[in-house]
Design a protein around this motif. Structure first.
Motif, PDB file in Angstrom:
ATOM      1  N   GLN A  11     -36.300 -51.559  13.414  1.00 31.22           N
ATOM      2  CA  GLN A  11     -36.921 -51.271  14.709  1.00 31.22           C
ATOM      3  C   GLN A  11     -36.955 -52.494  15.615  1.00 31.22           C
ATOM      4  N   PRO A  80     -34.897 -45.648  13.341  1.00 23.45           N
ATOM      5  CA  PRO A  80     -34.869 -45.632  14.817  1.00 23.45           C
ATOM      6  C   PRO A  80     -33.442 -45.655  15.361  1.00 23.45           C
ATOM      7  N   GLU A 185     -45.343 -52.960  19.279  1.00 19.19           N
ATOM      8  CA  GLU A 185     -44.636 -51.689  19.078  1.00 19.19           C
ATOM      9  C   GLU A 185     -44.419 -50.970  20.409  1.00 19.19           C
ATOM     10  N   ASP A 186     -45.450 -50.930  21.244  1.00 23.25           N
ATOM     11  CA  ASP A 186     -45.328 -50.308  22.575  1.00 23.25           C
ATOM     12  C   ASP A 186     -44.338 -51.076  23.444  1.00 23.25           C
ATOM     13  N   HIS A 189     -40.833 -50.304  22.319  1.00 17.87           N
ATOM     14  CA  HIS A 189     -40.470 -48.953  22.733  1.00 17.87           C
ATOM     15  C   HIS A 189     -40.108 -48.922  24.216  1.00 17.87           C
TER      16      HIS A 189
END
Length: 205
Positions: A11, A80, A185-186, A189
């Motif tokens: 990721q 992912p 993580e946000d 993304h």
């Protein structure tokens, strides 16, 4: 029946500055009758100055390269669809006086926050009443309550954040680490959606 090549993408990764990003940097490869080393050493992206410090590697580029070299094989992407690559450039250590200033700023800010909270809830009055309830005597400064309370407040904060300088008391993440993980993580993304160089190139064609 063709045997598939399984590619499990990461990721997010952090790598030092280098000229090329290869498949083994961003994914793990497995499968039967597989030329693993050849596939893992495929160059996915050549780092340029305009890339700055974040690069998004899309699964499309991986599938495209593997299929072009091994057209008889199927490719299965696991995990992912993008890998966000953070390029870690050499950072200079901050000056001692800057670190000291930030430490003092945080220390004073935390102290003011705690004192204002205690003032709002009338903590001194509560401790005085507690002393009267237990001893039957009035005392303006019940130190036998105030001193352990102050020590317990500091020890509680250390246990809550699970850190004493660089030492951790157990393997559980502290609340700050969890919040930083959620933020990262946000962020990954967001970057994967808005800064996907492969998709941008496809749209420009």
């Amino acid at each position: 029946m063709t045997t598939p090549i399984y590619v499990r993408m990461k990721q997010s990764i952090r790598i030092p500055v280098k000229k090329e990003i290869r498949l083994y940097d961003v994914a793990k490869v497995t499968g039967t009758l597989l030329k693993k080393q050849t596939i893992e050493n495929m160059i996915l992206h050549r780092i340029k100055a305009e890339d700055k410090n974040i690069i998004v590697i899309d699964s499309y580029s991986i599938v495209d390269q593997i299929v072009s070299r091994f057209p008889e094989r199927e490719v299965e992407i696991l995990g992912p669809n993008q890998c966000v690559v953070h390029i870690e450039r050499k950072k200079k250590k901050p000056p001692f006086f800057v670190v000291l200033f930030i430490w003092l700023l945080l220390f004073i800010g935390a102290a003011m926050a705690i004192m204002n909270f205690h003032y709002d809830v009338a903590m001194e009055s509560v401790q005085q009443k507690l002393h009267y309830m237990l001893t039957g005597e009035e005392e303006k400064h019940p130190l036998w309550i105030q001193v352990p309370y102050s020590l317990g407040l500091g020890i509680g904060m250390i246990l809550f954040f699970n850190h004493w300088f660089s030492k951790k008391f157990n393997e559980e993440p502290n609340p700050m680490e969890v919040e930083v993980f959620k933020y990262q993580e946000d962020l990954d993304h967001y970057v994967a959606i808005h800064e996907n160089k492969v998709e941008q190139k496809d749209e420009d064609r």
